[in-house]
Scaffold this active site. Structure first.
Site, mmCIF file in Angstrom:
data_model
loop_
_atom_site.group_PDB
_atom_site.id
_atom_site.type_symbol
_atom_site.label_atom_id
_atom_site.label_comp_id
_atom_site.label_asym_id
_atom_site.label_seq_id
_atom_site.Cartn_x
_atom_site.Cartn_y
_atom_site.Cartn_z
ATOM 1 N N CYS A 1 0.834 -1.206 0.000
ATOM 2 C CA CYS A 1 0.000 0.000 0.000
ATOM 3 C C CYS A 1 0.870 1.257 0.000
ATOM 4 O O CYS A 1 1.643 1.446 -0.929
ATOM 5 C CB CYS A 1 -0.999 -0.047 1.156
ATOM 6 S SG CYS A 1 -2.362 1.102 0.936
ATOM 7 N N HIS B 1 -3.698 -5.117 -0.388
ATOM 8 C CA HIS B 1 -3.270 -5.644 0.904
ATOM 9 C C HIS B 1 -3.290 -7.173 0.881
ATOM 10 O O HIS B 1 -4.362 -7.760 1.050
ATOM 11 C CB HIS B 1 -4.202 -5.148 2.011
ATOM 12 C CG HIS B 1 -4.036 -3.693 2.299
ATOM 13 N ND1 HIS B 1 -3.197 -3.229 3.278
ATOM 14 C CD2 HIS B 1 -4.577 -2.599 1.719
ATOM 15 C CE1 HIS B 1 -3.224 -1.906 3.300
ATOM 16 N NE2 HIS B 1 -4.061 -1.497 2.367
ATOM 17 N N GLU C 1 -2.411 -9.105 3.159
ATOM 18 C CA GLU C 1 -2.838 -9.586 4.482
ATOM 19 C C GLU C 1 -4.342 -9.467 4.675
ATOM 20 O O GLU C 1 -4.874 -9.929 5.681
ATOM 21 C CB GLU C 1 -2.077 -8.825 5.581
ATOM 22 C CG GLU C 1 -2.554 -7.401 5.864
ATOM 23 C CD GLU C 1 -2.098 -6.359 4.852
ATOM 24 O OE1 GLU C 1 -1.549 -6.733 3.796
ATOM 25 O OE2 GLU C 1 -2.306 -5.158 5.118
#
Lengths: 253, 207
Positions: free
Chosen positions: B79, B188, B190
């Site tokens: 990001c 992202h 994650e």
């Protein structure tokens, strides 16, 4: 292209998921972490926890729920309810939340939204608006305290102002429709979607899959939030997405 | 050991828990020395570019980051952690970045239409990756995989050969870059469920 999001909302009280009708008649709907995992498997795009615990003594409970969920579920988590200070936000983010939603505290002190956005970024600053229609008019008033207290603030003006203060998203709940299963307030949602350039999440009133379709297509919502239709297994998220896909709404299958 | 750089910007536990989930050990560290000692480095980041860059400088991370990248250690930017690798960003003015990858960080234009809708900014939600130049970290990631984005700015590298993937949001923007030992994603991993965890696993296993 960007897909439309389906967001199950888990109202959490005392560490349990509950769901009421127009904020009354709470029914127990299970363990939040287990339910979060179930939605993860079903293909939910995000999850929202709404902490409806009244007292601040129980804040640790929701932090623990968020922490345990974030260890098992790798998708965006939003937490709302009782977020009043920058420290509240920090605690939630540190526990594994990605966004916090601010409601009553924004009305009491709008600068709080600016501070949150400056400190943590607009992407994690959601402003939740509880809207109630002014009887007989095409106008809505912001309410606080779980929809009980009128503020005299016009919803559209408020949404525009919150965007200017750095909110990255609006979670818009119709208090008239919430719990009725008659569908979103499409007029309200469309009016807010057209007034701001940030994403709007439609909330309050979903009773069937067509309501989701209407929320996306007629009202132009970026995301649809729903609780009871998923909690009580009336539909799975997979079924909802397949229905939307078949009707040419872009969703993540 | 994987070091996740903690410079006071954003939710780092998710990145750490993501690595834990796939069986890799990752530590969150605010110590520049720990960055120099790690064999893999992750630079996450949310918030404004200028604040992130300021905190990297204040925290003494700029030199260590440039050094581990120059030494060829696997490096993952996520990001704003991706955007910081570029030359500059127009967010809240014009701010200099790390200039590891020459190029600029630009804002999505307002009011762009796609089909019948005006596109909202931030670009928030799940969108598809079109892999143009597959880095090892993208092993097993299928064309068109949905990943989670939340951002208002995007990167534009000067050398297009570093573009690893693009994503469409009114424009086709660069959603991942790959240059030698550096891989960076605008989305992202994650937060991108199985596909994202796969990317973290690949990154943890790069030789």
């Amino acid at each position: 292209m960007l897909t439309k999001r389906i967001i199950p909302c888990l109202d959490v009280k005392g560490g349990r998921v509950v769901k009421g009708v127009q904020f009354l008649e709470l029914r127990d709907a299970g363990d939040p972490v287990e339910i979060a995992e179930m939605y993860d498997h079903q293909g939910a795009d995000e999850l929202t926890f709404l902490d409806i615990t009244a007292s601040s003594d129980d804040r640790d409970t929701i932090v623990d729920v968020v922490r345990r969920t974030a260890e098992r579920v790798f998708m965006p988590l939003t937490v709302g309810g009782g977020i009043r200070t920058v420290e509240d936000i920090r605690r939630m983010l540190n526990a594994g939340a990605d966004k916090t939603s601010i409601n009553t505290a924004a009305v009491h002190r709008p600068d709080f939204v600016r501070e949150a956005a400056e400190r943590f970024g607009s992407q994690c600053t959601v402003v939740a608006i509880d809207a109630r229609r002014v009887p007989g008019e095409k106008r809505w008033e912001v309410h606080t305290h779980g929809g009980r207290k009128p503020t005299g603030i016009d919803v559209i003006e408020w949404a525009v102002r919150m965007e200017a203060y750095g909110s990255g998203e609006i979670l818009l709940t119709s208090m008239d429709c919430d719990g009725t299963k008659d569908g979103y307030d499409l007029e309200l949602t469309r009016a807010v979607v057209d007034a701001v350039s940030i994403p709007v999440i439609a909330s309050g009133g979903v009773g069937n899959l067509e309501h989701l379709y209407d929320g996306f297509t007629k009202a132009g919502a970026s995301a649809c939030l729903a609780a009871s239709i998923f909690h009580y297994r009336e539909y799975t998220i997979g079924e909802a997405k397949q229905y939307l896909h078949d009707k040419n709404v872009s969703v993540r299958l | 050991m994987i070091a996740i750089i903690d410079y006071g910007m954003g939710n780092l536990c998710s990145v750490q828990k993501g690595f834990e989930k796939i069986g890799a050990k990752a530590v969150i560290t605010a110590d520049p020395q720990a960055v120099l000692e790690a064999d893999r480095i992750v630079l996450p980041g949310v918030g404004a570019f200028r604040d992130c860059m300021h905190n990297l400088e204040e925290g003494g991370f700029v030199e260590p980051i440039l050094r581990v990248i120059a030494e060829g250690r696997p490096f993952l930017g996520v990001c704003v952690g991706m955007q910081l690798l570029f030359t500059d960003s127009v967010e809240f003015g014009l701010y200099q970045g790390l200039n590891v990858i020459p190029g600029h960080v630009l804002r999505f234009p307002d009011g762009v239409r796609e089909q019948d809708e005006i596109l909202k900014v931030p670009h928030m939600g799940w969108n598809q990756l079109h892999v143009t130049h597959r880095p090892p970290a993208f092993d097993g990631i299928k064309e068109g995989t949905n990943v989670y984005f939340v951002h208002s700015y995007y990167v534009k590298p000067e050398d297009e050969s570093v573009i690893a993937a693009t994503t469409s949001y009114g424009i086709d923007f660069c959603s991942a870059v790959w240059k030698d030992n550096v891989v960076a994603t605008q989305f992202h991993p994650e937060k991108s469920q199985d596909a994202g965890l796969r990317i973290l696993k690949n990154f943890a296993e790069i030789h």
